[in-house]
Scaffold this motif. Structure first.
Motif, short mmCIF file in Angstrom:
data_model
loop_
_atom_site.label_atom_id
_atom_site.label_comp_id
_atom_site.label_asym_id
_atom_site.label_seq_id
_atom_site.Cartn_x
_atom_site.Cartn_y
_atom_site.Cartn_z
N TYR A 90 0.81 -1.22 0.00
CA TYR A 90 0.00 0.00 0.00
C TYR A 90 0.84 1.27 0.00
O TYR A 90 0.41 2.32 -0.51
CB TYR A 90 -0.94 0.00 1.21
N LEU A 91 2.07 1.21 0.56
CA LEU A 91 2.93 2.38 0.57
C LEU A 91 3.40 2.76 -0.83
O LEU A 91 3.60 3.93 -1.14
CB LEU A 91 4.14 2.13 1.48
N ASP A 92 3.56 1.76 -1.70
CA ASP A 92 3.90 2.05 -3.10
C ASP A 92 2.76 2.80 -3.78
O ASP A 92 2.99 3.71 -4.58
CB ASP A 92 4.19 0.75 -3.85
N ALA A 127 6.11 -4.72 10.39
CA ALA A 127 5.45 -3.71 11.22
C ALA A 127 4.77 -2.65 10.36
O ALA A 127 3.73 -2.10 10.74
CB ALA A 127 6.46 -3.06 12.15
N LEU A 128 5.34 -2.35 9.19
CA LEU A 128 4.74 -1.36 8.29
C LEU A 128 3.45 -1.86 7.66
O LEU A 128 2.59 -1.06 7.26
CB LEU A 128 5.72 -1.02 7.16
N LEU A 129 3.30 -3.16 7.55
CA LEU A 129 2.21 -3.75 6.77
C LEU A 129 1.02 -4.19 7.60
O LEU A 129 0.09 -4.79 7.07
CB LEU A 129 2.74 -4.94 5.95
N VAL A 188 -0.60 0.76 9.36
CA VAL A 188 -1.39 0.98 8.14
C VAL A 188 -2.38 2.12 8.34
O VAL A 188 -2.45 3.06 7.55
CB VAL A 188 -2.13 -0.32 7.74
N GLY A 189 -3.15 2.04 9.42
CA GLY A 189 -4.13 3.08 9.70
C GLY A 189 -3.49 4.45 9.92
O GLY A 189 -3.99 5.47 9.45
N GLN A 190 -2.38 4.45 10.62
CA GLN A 190 -1.69 5.72 10.91
C GLN A 190 -1.17 6.38 9.64
O GLN A 190 -1.26 7.60 9.48
CB GLN A 190 -0.54 5.47 11.89
N ASN A 191 -0.64 5.59 8.72
CA ASN A 191 -0.10 6.15 7.48
C ASN A 191 -1.22 6.69 6.58
O ASN A 191 -1.06 7.76 5.98
CB ASN A 191 0.73 5.10 6.74
N TYR A 192 -2.31 5.97 6.49
CA TYR A 192 -3.45 6.49 5.71
C TYR A 192 -4.01 7.75 6.37
O TYR A 192 -4.32 8.73 5.68
CB TYR A 192 -4.55 5.43 5.59
#
Length: 443
Positions: free
Chosen positions: A262-264, A372-374, A379-383
């Motif tokens: 999702y980061l890509d 940990a990123l996935l 995930v919620g924090q990055n979105y």
């Protein structure tokens, strides 16, 4: 009557064959005008779930989109009218490969049902035919790919992002499409993998929060659990992330590849916003000439993956961060410029984290950091972090609109009050002649 001979006789015999044998798609039919040209047409679909055949009337005899390349999905999109409801919808025909690496868009759209900010399917015909059926025989050959044809009926939305009508409309659309991408990941377990301005549409007229922008084209989407670190980059290279571009140029035995995540796609979202703010100086107004930086970006996108990777590493991963606002056209507000700057900071940070993981991918610590990123809460924090950037910029625009509205209203009120009181008596000053204002203040 003269008897036909030779080629003429054979042509007549062929014409008598069933249309399907001749390779014609009888589910698409035309009515011709007096000159023999297409006047109207219909498309029929057999719904996989109900097995009911439904006919749609074409709004235009020409497709609204047709993929012109001889190789690929052969996508054709028609705007059609539901004869029963009178509503316009879209019908999409396309081909997909037959194998584990390809997932039917119908399956992806079923998983996306009910999600805001994501295209909604009405019905589909998943396996209409296969190329192997046209050969008359089938011999397995690993170098030859069988393709399967699908037809999907979807809701019709607005235009793509490059055709925005206002700054606020654009920001709202991208914001809701990213939120839709989040729902697709967290609720359906599907990654879209092809975020770009052409794959985000404006919502229907009057769309509310959540559906002001719609993420489309799930034909390249995959269930997250099935995505592997393969030697390819999905989508147009202009919007591909640094990590996926590295995958595309890596050797098959290179273990430093990371699976598309999702980061890509969030990084692709940054490139989408940046290219619009760099190329457009208002609705329908293209910068001419473009800044040299933007020209290099576009040139690298049509060249080799390695050129695009080199450009983006300088853009995002240079030792000193660059100012992404320096190429923004004059049209965009301060709020949008701050949005782009902070989105750049996020994309740079995440790209650097993934670059560090890739370089040290053999270590246990790197694997733990990637995992940990996935998962939640990352995930919620990055979105949240990205979506909040758009919320702040949209609020700034709305605040500016409100202040402009108040300022205009106060100006109108002052003129009206002056026109009302100018002719009223004020002691001895009542003997002064009345002023005829006619909506204008006296000089």
């Amino acid at each position: 009557m003269k008897q036909l001979r030779g080629p003429a006789r054979r042509s007549t015999a062929v014409m008598r064959l069933a249309k399907e044998i001749l390779g014609l798609d009888t589910s698409i039919r035309w009515k011709l005008d007096d000159r023999g040209r297409k006047a109207t047409g219909t498309v029929t679909v057999v719904d996989d779930e109900t097995k009911i055949l439904k006919e749609y009337k074409m709004a235009c005899v020409e497709p609204t989109f047709r993929k012109s390349s001889i190789y690929g999905a052969g996508t054709v999109v028609w705007v059609v009218k539901d004869i029963e409801s009178g509503e316009q919808v879209l019908i999409k025909d396309y081909w997909r490969g037959d194998g584990e690496e390809w997932v039917s868009e119908c399956k992806n759209l079923k998983g996306a049902r009910g999600l805001e900010g994501v295209v909604q399917m009405i019905l589909c015909e998943e396996d209409r035919c296969q190329t192997k059926d046209f050969a008359g025989f089938w011999v397995y050959d690993p170098q030859w790919t069988n393709f399967i044809h699908s037809r999907i009926v979807m809701e019709k939305y607005g235009d793509h992002l490059f055709n925005f009508s206002s700054e606020k409309q654009l920001l709202c659309a991208v914001r809701d499409a990213i939120a839709g991408h989040r729902s697709l990941v967290t609720k359906a377990g599907i990654l879209q993998r092809d975020v770009a301005w052409r794959n985000i549409l404006f919502g229907k007229p009057g769309a509310k929060l959540g559906n002001r922008g719609i993420l489309i084209d799930l034909d390249l989407a995959l269930p997250i659990a099935s995505i592997k670190p393969i030697c390819t980059a999905v989508g147009h290279s202009q919007f591909c992330s640094i990590a996926t571009l590295f995958n595309a140029i890596s050797h098959s035995r290179d273990r430093r590849r990371l699976a598309h995540d999702y980061l890509d796609d969030l990084e692709a979202g940054f490139y989408t916003v940046a290219t619009i703010m760099y190329e457009l100086d208002g609705p329908g107004i293209y910068m001419d000439p473009l800044p040299e930086f933007v020209v290099k970006w576009l040139d690298s996108s049509v060249g080799l993956f390695v050129e695009n990777l080199h450009f983006k590493r300088k853009f995002l991963l240079s030792e000193e961060s660059m100012d992404p606002k320096q190429y923004v056209t004059p049209f965009w507000s301060g709020g949008s410029r701050k949005l782009l700057e902070k989105y750049y900071t996020f994309a740079r940070e995440m790209a650097q984290v993934k670059e560090n993981i890739r370089r040290d991918c053999e270590s246990e610590e790197a694997r733990k950091n990637l995992q940990a990123l996935l998962v939640e809460p990352a995930v919620g924090q990055n979105y949240d972090r990205v979506i909040n950037l758009f919320d702040v910029a949209i609020m700034e625009l709305e605040r500016a609109e409100e202040e402009d509205s108040k300022s205009n209203a106060q100006g109108t009120k002052r003129k009206a009050e002056y026109a009302t009181t100018a002719g009223q008596p004020h002691g001895r000053r009542s003997r002064r002649p009345k002023l005829e204002l006619n909506g204008e203040e006296p000089v």
